[in-house]
Design a protein around this motif. Structure first.
Motif, PDB file in Angstrom:
ATOM      1  N   GLY A  96       0.773  -1.239   0.000  1.00 39.89           N
ATOM      2  CA  GLY A  96       0.000   0.000   0.000  1.00 39.89           C
ATOM      3  C   GLY A  96       0.798   1.279   0.000  1.00 39.89           C
ATOM      4  N   ALA A  97       2.140   1.193   0.098  1.00 37.72           N
ATOM      5  CA  ALA A  97       2.962   2.400   0.034  1.00 37.72           C
ATOM      6  C   ALA A  97       2.845   3.027  -1.353  1.00 37.72           C
ATOM      7  N   VAL A  98       2.848   4.350  -1.421  1.00 41.49           N
ATOM      8  CA  VAL A  98       2.692   5.021  -2.713  1.00 41.49           C
ATOM      9  C   VAL A  98       4.034   5.269  -3.393  1.00 41.49           C
ATOM     10  N   ASP A  99       5.134   5.235  -2.629  1.00 41.14           N
ATOM     11  CA  ASP A  99       6.449   5.474  -3.233  1.00 41.14           C
ATOM     12  C   ASP A  99       7.537   5.049  -2.264  1.00 41.14           C
ATOM     13  N   PHE A 100       8.780   5.154  -2.736  1.00 40.89           N
ATOM     14  CA  PHE A 100       9.927   4.717  -1.948  1.00 40.89           C
ATOM     15  C   PHE A 100      11.067   5.709  -2.149  1.00 40.89           C
ATOM     16  N   LEU A 101      11.683   6.152  -1.041  1.00 40.07           N
ATOM     17  CA  LEU A 101      12.822   7.059  -1.093  1.00 40.07           C
ATOM     18  C   LEU A 101      14.061   6.358  -0.549  1.00 40.07           C
ATOM     19  N   GLU A 102      15.130   6.426  -1.317  1.00 38.52           N
ATOM     20  CA  GLU A 102      16.381   5.803  -0.890  1.00 38.52           C
ATOM     21  C   GLU A 102      17.278   6.850  -0.235  1.00 38.52           C
ATOM     22  N   LYS A 103      17.775   6.538   0.968  1.00 34.10           N
ATOM     23  CA  LYS A 103      18.682   7.443   1.665  1.00 34.10           C
ATOM     24  C   LYS A 103      20.100   7.327   1.086  1.00 34.10           C
ATOM     25  N   PRO A 104      20.859   8.426   1.089  1.00 27.68           N
ATOM     26  CA  PRO A 104      20.480   9.784   1.502  1.00 27.68           C
ATOM     27  C   PRO A 104      19.501  10.416   0.523  1.00 27.68           C
ATOM     28  N   ILE A 105      18.544  11.126   1.088  1.00 27.15           N
ATOM     29  CA  ILE A 105      17.458  11.694   0.290  1.00 27.15           C
ATOM     30  C   ILE A 105      17.817  13.115  -0.126  1.00 27.15           C
ATOM     31  N   THR A 106      17.759  13.388  -1.413  1.00 28.67           N
ATOM     32  CA  THR A 106      18.021  14.738  -1.894  1.00 28.67           C
ATOM     33  C   THR A 106      16.787  15.604  -1.687  1.00 28.67           C
ATOM     34  N   LEU A 107      17.001  16.906  -1.513  1.00 30.12           N
ATOM     35  CA  LEU A 107      15.901  17.835  -1.268  1.00 30.12           C
ATOM     36  C   LEU A 107      14.894  17.820  -2.415  1.00 30.12           C
ATOM     37  N   GLN A 108      15.396  17.884  -3.641  1.00 28.97           N
ATOM     38  CA  GLN A 108      14.514  17.919  -4.797  1.00 28.97           C
ATOM     39  C   GLN A 108      13.658  16.660  -4.893  1.00 28.97           C
ATOM     40  N   LYS A 109      14.285  15.505  -4.673  1.00 31.00           N
ATOM     41  CA  LYS A 109      13.563  14.238  -4.732  1.00 31.00           C
ATOM     42  C   LYS A 109      12.519  14.152  -3.622  1.00 31.00           C
ATOM     43  N   LEU A 110      12.877  14.603  -2.417  1.00 34.01           N
ATOM     44  CA  LEU A 110      11.958  14.566  -1.280  1.00 34.01           C
ATOM     45  C   LEU A 110      10.707  15.389  -1.569  1.00 34.01           C
ATOM     46  N   LEU A 111      10.901  16.646  -1.969  1.00 32.39           N
ATOM     47  CA  LEU A 111       9.761  17.535  -2.192  1.00 32.39           C
ATOM     48  C   LEU A 111       8.900  17.060  -3.358  1.00 32.39           C
ATOM     49  N   LYS A 112       9.547  16.548  -4.402  1.00 31.16           N
ATOM     50  CA  LYS A 112       8.803  16.065  -5.565  1.00 31.16           C
ATOM     51  C   LYS A 112       7.958  14.846  -5.200  1.00 31.16           C
ATOM     52  N   THR A 113       8.537  13.932  -4.419  1.00 31.13           N
ATOM     53  CA  THR A 113       7.820  12.721  -4.031  1.00 31.13           C
ATOM     54  C   THR A 113       6.664  13.039  -3.085  1.00 31.13           C
ATOM     55  N   ILE A 114       6.877  13.963  -2.160  1.00 28.36           N
ATOM     56  CA  ILE A 114       5.815  14.354  -1.227  1.00 28.36           C
ATOM     57  C   ILE A 114       4.667  15.019  -1.979  1.00 28.36           C
ATOM     58  N   ALA A 115       5.003  15.920  -2.906  1.00 28.02           N
ATOM     59  CA  ALA A 115       3.959  16.596  -3.682  1.00 28.02           C
ATOM     60  C   ALA A 115       3.126  15.590  -4.472  1.00 28.02           C
ATOM     61  N   ALA A 116       3.804  14.610  -5.066  1.00 23.18           N
ATOM     62  CA  ALA A 116       3.085  13.577  -5.822  1.00 23.18           C
ATOM     63  C   ALA A 116       2.227  12.724  -4.897  1.00 23.18           C
ATOM     64  N   GLY A 117       2.748  12.411  -3.709  1.00 22.31           N
ATOM     65  CA  GLY A 117       1.994  11.601  -2.753  1.00 22.31           C
ATOM     66  C   GLY A 117       0.751  12.307  -2.255  1.00 22.31           C
ATOM     67  N   LEU A 118       0.868  13.621  -1.986  1.00 18.60           N
ATOM     68  CA  LEU A 118      -0.287  14.383  -1.499  1.00 18.60           C
ATOM     69  C   LEU A 118      -1.344  14.554  -2.584  1.00 18.60           C
ATOM     70  N   ALA A 119      -0.912  14.562  -3.832  1.00 20.88           N
ATOM     71  CA  ALA A 119      -1.856  14.734  -4.932  1.00 20.88           C
ATOM     72  C   ALA A 119      -2.530  13.432  -5.333  1.00 20.88           C
ATOM     73  N   ARG A 120      -2.016  12.329  -4.832  1.00 15.08           N
ATOM     74  CA  ARG A 120      -2.534  11.014  -5.236  1.00 15.08           C
ATOM     75  C   ARG A 120      -3.635  10.550  -4.293  1.00 15.08           C
ATOM     76  N   PRO A 121      -4.821  10.247  -4.808  1.00 12.72           N
ATOM     77  CA  PRO A 121      -5.897   9.764  -3.941  1.00 12.72           C
ATOM     78  C   PRO A 121      -5.574   8.376  -3.402  1.00 12.72           C
ATOM     79  N   VAL A 122      -5.881   8.173  -2.135  1.00  9.01           N
ATOM     80  CA  VAL A 122      -5.626   6.882  -1.507  1.00  9.01           C
ATOM     81  C   VAL A 122      -6.955   6.264  -1.103  1.00  9.01           C
TER      82      VAL A 122
END
Length: 229
Positions: A96-122
């Motif tokens: 059920g996870a919507v995405d996966f972030l591999e550490k170390p997490i870059t700022l651009q990747k973090l914000l982009k993934t969060i924005a996509a996650g918030l926009a995605r209906p669950v």
């Protein structure tokens, strides 16, 4: 502005993510293990969860399964790990996870993934969530106004509702949000006589983040002195 729950046993990761998310205008709650994450989830549903896979008591994938089986997986969850295998990431996504972030997490990747996650209906796989959270769902179905009986006194509006009405809805969201936050924090500062400790408790922000937010909004956090003679 979203309410984001960050679950990670490393204090450095929690502090880094909270700093970034606070600066982006989000409300952040931190949990260092699965027990704290469970408690936070039961208190209220976050808009998004950043969940570390490897934790000492219960790993993130197990917690994800647990939430899914209990009907509590009705918010986007983004998994994080610096040592996870592809199979682990695939399993988390299947659960059920919507995405996966591999550490170390870059700022651009973090914000982009969060924005996509918030926009995605669950959508939950169970109706248990609706039964467990009647308060959140029924509140949305209640009428915003009621018609009083003839001769009955007019209902009293909540404090400062008139102030919220002064916010223009024709401006960009970020500007409207800043206006609301300015009204919100000025209200609590006045109510708590500029006691930063009490304001911190009321708003749920750590003092360092509270000072930063007030400075960002241009709010004087010092106690007002009586200049009358």
């Amino acid at each position: 502005m979203a309410r984001i729950l960050v679950v990670d046993d490393e204090i450095g990761i929690r502090e880094l993510l909270s700093e970034i998310l606070y600066d982006e205008g989000h409300t952040v709650e931190l949990a260092e293990n699965a027990a704290q994450a469970r408690a936070a989830r039961l208190r209220s549903r976050p808009d998004l969860v950043l969940l570390d896979i490897w934790m000492p008591d219960t790993d993130g994938v197990s917690l994800l399964k647990e939430w899914g089986s209990q009907g509590l997986l009705d918010m986007p969850v983004i998994m994080m790990s610096g040592h996870a295998t592809v199979d682990t990431a695939v399993e988390a996504t299947r659960i059920g996870a919507v995405d996966f972030l591999e550490k170390p997490i870059t700022l651009q990747k973090l914000l982009k993934t969060i924005a996509a996650g918030l926009a995605r209906p669950v959508v939950t796989s169970s109706l248990v969530a609706a039964a467990r959270q009647p308060d959140q769902r029924t509140e949305l179905t209640q009428p915003l106004t009621t018609t009083p009986m003839p001769g009955a006194p007019e209902p009293v509006a909540e404090t400062n509702n008139s102030l919220l009405g002064s916010i223009s809805l024709d401006q960009p969201l970020r500007d409207a949000r800043d206006e609301f936050e300015r009204i919100y924090f000025e209200y609590h500062l006045g109510r708590e006589s500029h006691s930063m400790t009490r304001v911190s408790e009321k708003t749920g922000l750590e003092r360092t983040h509270l000072y930063r937010k007030l400075k960002q909004l241009g709010i004087d956090s010092s106690r007002k002195k009586n200049t009358s003679t």
